[in-house]
Design an enzyme around this catalytic site. Sequence first.
Site, mmCIF file in Angstrom:
data_model
loop_
_atom_site.group_PDB
_atom_site.id
_atom_site.type_symbol
_atom_site.label_atom_id
_atom_site.label_comp_id
_atom_site.label_asym_id
_atom_site.label_seq_id
_atom_site.Cartn_x
_atom_site.Cartn_y
_atom_site.Cartn_z
ATOM 1 C CG HIS A 102 -3.732 -3.206 -7.149
ATOM 2 N ND1 HIS A 102 -4.397 -4.338 -6.728
ATOM 3 C CD2 HIS A 102 -2.897 -3.602 -8.126
ATOM 4 C CE1 HIS A 102 -3.967 -5.366 -7.421
ATOM 5 N NE2 HIS A 102 -3.064 -4.956 -8.288
ATOM 6 C CG HIS A 104 -0.454 -2.263 -11.901
ATOM 7 N ND1 HIS A 104 0.575 -2.991 -11.367
ATOM 8 C CD2 HIS A 104 -1.555 -3.034 -11.751
ATOM 9 C CE1 HIS A 104 0.121 -4.150 -10.912
ATOM 10 N NE2 HIS A 104 -1.183 -4.203 -11.139
HETATM 11 P P1 5GP Z 1 -2.101 -7.507 -9.795
HETATM 12 O O1 5GP Z 1 -1.480 -8.686 -10.475
HETATM 13 O O2 5GP Z 1 -3.029 -7.984 -8.710
HETATM 14 O O3 5GP Z 1 -2.718 -6.516 -10.710
HETATM 15 O O4 5GP Z 1 -0.904 -6.705 -9.134
HETATM 16 C C1 5GP Z 1 -0.360 -7.001 -7.911
HETATM 17 C C2 5GP Z 1 0.946 -6.269 -7.890
HETATM 18 O O5 5GP Z 1 1.408 -6.266 -6.562
HETATM 19 C C3 5GP Z 1 2.043 -6.922 -8.735
HETATM 20 O O6 5GP Z 1 2.523 -5.981 -9.671
HETATM 21 C C4 5GP Z 1 3.108 -7.336 -7.742
HETATM 22 O O7 5GP Z 1 4.389 -7.119 -8.224
HETATM 23 C C5 5GP Z 1 2.800 -6.457 -6.555
HETATM 24 N N1 5GP Z 1 3.098 -7.040 -5.260
HETATM 25 C C6 5GP Z 1 2.890 -8.316 -4.847
HETATM 26 N N2 5GP Z 1 3.227 -8.457 -3.552
HETATM 27 C C7 5GP Z 1 3.643 -7.237 -3.140
HETATM 28 C C8 5GP Z 1 4.113 -6.740 -1.877
HETATM 29 O O8 5GP Z 1 4.221 -7.446 -0.890
HETATM 30 N N3 5GP Z 1 4.436 -5.422 -1.831
HETATM 31 C C9 5GP Z 1 4.337 -4.592 -2.919
HETATM 32 N N4 5GP Z 1 4.678 -3.316 -2.753
HETATM 33 N N5 5GP Z 1 3.897 -5.025 -4.108
HETATM 34 C C10 5GP Z 1 3.555 -6.332 -4.215
#
Ligand code: 5GP
Length: 138
Positions: A102, A104
């Site tokens: 993903h 951001h």
């Molecule tokens: P990562 O740390 O893997 O780059 O980002 C994961 C992102 O997913 C984080 O920014 C976190 O806030 C978001 N996130 C975690 N769980 C959920 C969820 O259930 N729904 C949504 N929409 N975002 C989530």
Amino acid sequence: MSYDPSNIFAKILNGELPCHKVHEDEVALVMMDIFPQSKGHTLVIPKAPSRNLVDADPAVLSTVMPLVQRVARAVVAATGADGIRLAQFNEAPAGQTVFHLHFHLIPAYDGVALGAHATGRADDAELAMLAKAIATKL
Ligand code: 5GP
């Protein structure tokens, strides 16, 4: 490490879990981050399964990046942000917490520090409003 299809974004992609959806097409789902680092923090999630950038199919990257740009423009237009950060983490030591690729898009506002990564849960009504506002600018 291999892709684990039980991750939370896979469940959102297949409709098992809800999200504040901004946009969906054959390539990707765009939704609000529920623990936003700033107002309007949006995620672009390619549908094709990969843990992150490292194991992603280059063909997927080449189709999703124009959408990432479109969403960045829409987020800025909808929020009035003064800048926007594109972030993408690969494996836990690099900050990744959900192991489905993903991107951001984190709006930045003059004089406002970005919040911590994946901490405070946002208000659902505000997320729904932002999702709609961003969608209208896409
Ligand atoms: P990562 O740390 O893997 O780059 O980002 C994961 C992102 O997913 C984080 O920014 C976190 O806030 C978001 N996130 C975690 N769980 C959920 C969820 O259930 N729904 C949504 N929409 N975002 C989530």
